[in-house]
Structure formats: C-alpha cells, structure tokens
Design a protein around this motif. Structure first.
Motif, PDB file in Angstrom:
ATOM      1  N   GLY A 240       0.844  -1.383   0.084  1.00  0.00           N
ATOM      2  CA  GLY A 240       0.065   0.126   0.103  1.00  0.00           C
ATOM      3  C   GLY A 240       0.817   1.206   0.104  1.00  0.00           C
ATOM      4  N   PHE A 241       1.990   1.301   0.717  1.00  0.00           N
ATOM      5  CA  PHE A 241       2.671   2.521   0.933  1.00  0.00           C
ATOM      6  C   PHE A 241       3.277   2.654  -0.589  1.00  0.00           C
ATOM      7  CE2 PHE A 241       6.872   4.707   1.249  1.00  0.00           C
ATOM      8  CZ  PHE A 241       6.607   5.584   2.013  1.00  0.00           C
ATOM      9  N   MET A 242       3.818   1.644  -1.174  1.00  0.00           N
ATOM     10  CA  MET A 242       4.414   1.691  -2.637  1.00  0.00           C
ATOM     11  C   MET A 242       3.413   2.297  -3.649  1.00  0.00           C
ATOM     12  SD  MET A 242       6.373  -1.900  -2.335  1.00  0.00           S
ATOM     13  CE  MET A 242       7.346  -1.825  -4.153  1.00  0.00           C
ATOM     14  N   ALA A 243       2.400   1.699  -3.306  1.00  0.00           N
ATOM     15  CA  ALA A 243       1.261   2.401  -4.231  1.00  0.00           C
ATOM     16  C   ALA A 243       1.156   3.763  -4.165  1.00  0.00           C
ATOM     17  CB  ALA A 243      -0.102   1.522  -4.198  1.00  0.00           C
TER      18      ALA A 243
ATOM     19  N   ASN B 167      -7.697   9.691  -5.528  1.00  0.00           N
ATOM     20  CA  ASN B 167      -8.141  10.109  -3.825  1.00  0.00           C
ATOM     21  C   ASN B 167      -9.697   9.644  -3.816  1.00  0.00           C
ATOM     22  OD1 ASN B 167      -5.703  11.231  -3.166  1.00  0.00           O
ATOM     23  ND2 ASN B 167      -6.549  13.354  -3.404  1.00  0.00           N
ATOM     24  N   LYS B 168     -10.527   9.800  -4.758  1.00  0.00           N
ATOM     25  CA  LYS B 168     -11.791   9.417  -4.615  1.00  0.00           C
ATOM     26  C   LYS B 168     -11.858   7.951  -4.397  1.00  0.00           C
ATOM     27  CE  LYS B 168     -16.363   9.729  -6.821  1.00  0.00           C
ATOM     28  NZ  LYS B 168     -16.996  10.079  -8.055  1.00  0.00           N
ATOM     29  N   ASP B 169     -11.096   7.317  -4.943  1.00  0.00           N
ATOM     30  CA  ASP B 169     -11.109   5.752  -4.807  1.00  0.00           C
ATOM     31  C   ASP B 169     -10.642   5.374  -3.388  1.00  0.00           C
ATOM     32  OD1 ASP B 169     -11.410   2.991  -6.046  1.00  0.00           O
ATOM     33  OD2 ASP B 169      -9.332   2.775  -5.579  1.00  0.00           O
ATOM     34  N   ASN B 170     -10.153   6.267  -2.824  1.00  0.00           N
ATOM     35  CA  ASN B 170      -9.294   5.838  -1.477  1.00  0.00           C
ATOM     36  C   ASN B 170     -10.139   6.919  -0.467  1.00  0.00           C
ATOM     37  OD1 ASN B 170      -6.791   4.110  -1.491  1.00  0.00           O
ATOM     38  ND2 ASN B 170      -6.716   5.286  -3.098  1.00  0.00           N
TER      39      ASN B 170
ATOM     40  N   ILE C 124     -11.700  10.240  -0.563  1.00  0.00           N
ATOM     41  CA  ILE C 124     -11.759  11.480  -0.265  1.00  0.00           C
ATOM     42  C   ILE C 124     -12.377  12.102  -1.738  1.00  0.00           C
ATOM     43  CG2 ILE C 124     -10.256  13.690  -0.807  1.00  0.00           C
ATOM     44  CD1 ILE C 124      -9.745  12.095   1.868  1.00  0.00           C
ATOM     45  N   LYS C 125     -13.743  12.513  -1.456  1.00  0.00           N
ATOM     46  CA  LYS C 125     -14.718  12.870  -2.418  1.00  0.00           C
ATOM     47  C   LYS C 125     -14.609  14.201  -2.893  1.00  0.00           C
ATOM     48  CE  LYS C 125     -16.891   8.969  -1.406  1.00  0.00           C
ATOM     49  NZ  LYS C 125     -15.958   7.693  -1.962  1.00  0.00           N
ATOM     50  N   ASP C 126     -14.024  15.063  -2.290  1.00  0.00           N
ATOM     51  CA  ASP C 126     -13.975  16.478  -2.735  1.00  0.00           C
ATOM     52  C   ASP C 126     -12.663  16.646  -3.755  1.00  0.00           C
ATOM     53  OD1 ASP C 126     -13.737  18.974  -3.024  1.00  0.00           O
ATOM     54  OD2 ASP C 126     -13.200  19.677  -1.003  1.00  0.00           O
ATOM     55  N   PRO C 127     -12.730  16.686  -4.726  1.00  0.00           N
ATOM     56  CA  PRO C 127     -11.684  16.874  -5.863  1.00  0.00           C
ATOM     57  C   PRO C 127     -10.707  18.049  -5.627  1.00  0.00           C
ATOM     58  CG  PRO C 127     -13.777  17.580  -6.933  1.00  0.00           C
ATOM     59  CD  PRO C 127     -13.959  16.935  -5.453  1.00  0.00           C
ATOM     60  N   LYS C 128     -11.313  19.131  -4.877  1.00  0.00           N
ATOM     61  CA  LYS C 128     -10.530  20.098  -4.678  1.00  0.00           C
ATOM     62  C   LYS C 128      -9.413  20.058  -3.447  1.00  0.00           C
ATOM     63  CE  LYS C 128     -13.844  23.289  -6.427  1.00  0.00           C
ATOM     64  NZ  LYS C 128     -15.211  24.387  -6.122  1.00  0.00           N
ATOM     65  N   GLN C 129      -9.666  19.000  -2.750  1.00  0.00           N
ATOM     66  CA  GLN C 129      -8.858  18.704  -1.629  1.00  0.00           C
ATOM     67  C   GLN C 129      -7.501  18.228  -2.191  1.00  0.00           C
ATOM     68  OE1 GLN C 129     -10.314  16.471   1.345  1.00  0.00           O
ATOM     69  NE2 GLN C 129      -8.562  15.983   2.516  1.00  0.00           N
ATOM     70  N   ARG C 130      -6.383  19.181  -1.810  1.00  0.00           N
ATOM     71  CA  ARG C 130      -5.072  18.886  -2.091  1.00  0.00           C
ATOM     72  C   ARG C 130      -4.505  17.662  -1.619  1.00  0.00           C
ATOM     73  NH1 ARG C 130      -5.385  20.292  -6.655  1.00  0.00           N
ATOM     74  NH2 ARG C 130      -3.001  20.068  -6.892  1.00  0.00           N
ATOM     75  N   GLY C 131      -3.446  17.192  -2.045  1.00  0.00           N
ATOM     76  CA  GLY C 131      -2.647  15.974  -1.534  1.00  0.00           C
ATOM     77  C   GLY C 131      -3.018  14.673  -2.424  1.00  0.00           C
ATOM     78  N   VAL C 132      -2.187  13.806  -2.035  1.00  0.00           N
ATOM     79  CA  VAL C 132      -2.407  12.267  -2.634  1.00  0.00           C
ATOM     80  C   VAL C 132      -2.417  11.336  -1.395  1.00  0.00           C
ATOM     81  CG1 VAL C 132      -1.321  10.422  -4.007  1.00  0.00           C
ATOM     82  CG2 VAL C 132      -1.053  12.998  -4.717  1.00  0.00           C
ATOM     83  N   VAL C 133      -3.468  10.550  -1.467  1.00  0.00           N
ATOM     84  CA  VAL C 133      -3.689   9.820  -0.276  1.00  0.00           C
ATOM     85  C   VAL C 133      -2.666   8.620  -0.393  1.00  0.00           C
ATOM     86  CG1 VAL C 133      -5.304   8.124   0.719  1.00  0.00           C
ATOM     87  CG2 VAL C 133      -6.315  10.277  -0.146  1.00  0.00           C
ATOM     88  N   ASN C 134      -2.114   8.383   0.790  1.00  0.00           N
ATOM     89  CA  ASN C 134      -1.330   7.123   0.910  1.00  0.00           C
ATOM     90  C   ASN C 134      -2.116   6.295   1.718  1.00  0.00           C
ATOM     91  OD1 ASN C 134       0.514   5.077   1.415  1.00  0.00           O
ATOM     92  ND2 ASN C 134       2.311   6.398   0.702  1.00  0.00           N
TER      93      ASN C 134
END
Length: 105
Positions: A58-61, A83-86, A88-98
């Motif tokens: 998961g960390f590598m992904a 992010n949505k798949d992980n 986070i529904k708001d596309p304006k929220q910055r960053g990348v989910v790990n």
C-alpha cells in the motif's frame, strides 16, 4: 511515459535515485506502466490496474500515485480519481492519499 513539460530532468533524477534497490525500483517500474497506460488514453482506473502486476505494498502504491500526480501530464486527473477511490470525495482537496497511512480520531 510522457513527462510534464519542464520536469524531464527532475524525472530522470527521480528514476536514477530510486533504481538502486528492488523496493524503490518496483515503484518506478510500476509507475512507468501506469504512465504508459495513461499515455495510451486509458482511464485512471484502467491505468491504476496496471500496478497489480508489480506486487506493490500500500505504501508503494501511494508513492506511485504521488509520482504520477507530479510527473505525468494527466497527473491531476489521476490524483482526483485516486483520492476518490481512497475515500476523498472532494476533488479540490489537495494532496495524494497514501493508503498505508491511517489517521485515528
């Protein structure tokens, strides 16, 4: 894979730095596969599924998703889908989910 304009040198350094051990190299190799799928016009989901051939943690992904977001011309599109798949529904929220990192409340 295609790289955003102005980032070719930085991408080359990223690949060189992350090709010295099998763990990091797997992220680079999987990222190339995902990026090439995006280059071919695949959807972010279809491109994402290419990473399953590389037995990533998961960390590598999460690291791969961050690299695609930063370096690939379709990175923002991929980030929003990822992010949505992980969760986070708001596309304006910055960053990348790990997905390997938990936040406890």
């Amino acid at each position: 894979m295609k790289i955003k304009k102005g980032l070719a040198k930085e991408y080359k350094q990223y690949v060189k730095k992350n090709s010295n051990d099998g763990y990091s190299k797997a992220v680079v190799d999987a990222g190339e596969a995902v990026g090439q799928a995006l280059d071919q016009g695949k959807t972010p989901k279809q491109a994402h599924d290419k990473m399953y051939d590389f037995d990533l943690t998961g960390f590598m992904a999460g690291c791969l998703a961050q690299a695609i977001t930063y370096f690939h011309p379709r990175g923002e599109e991929f980030r929003v889908w990822w992010n949505k798949d992980n969760g986070i529904k708001d596309p304006k929220q910055r960053g990348v989910v790990n997905p390997a990192i938990m936040t406890l409340k």
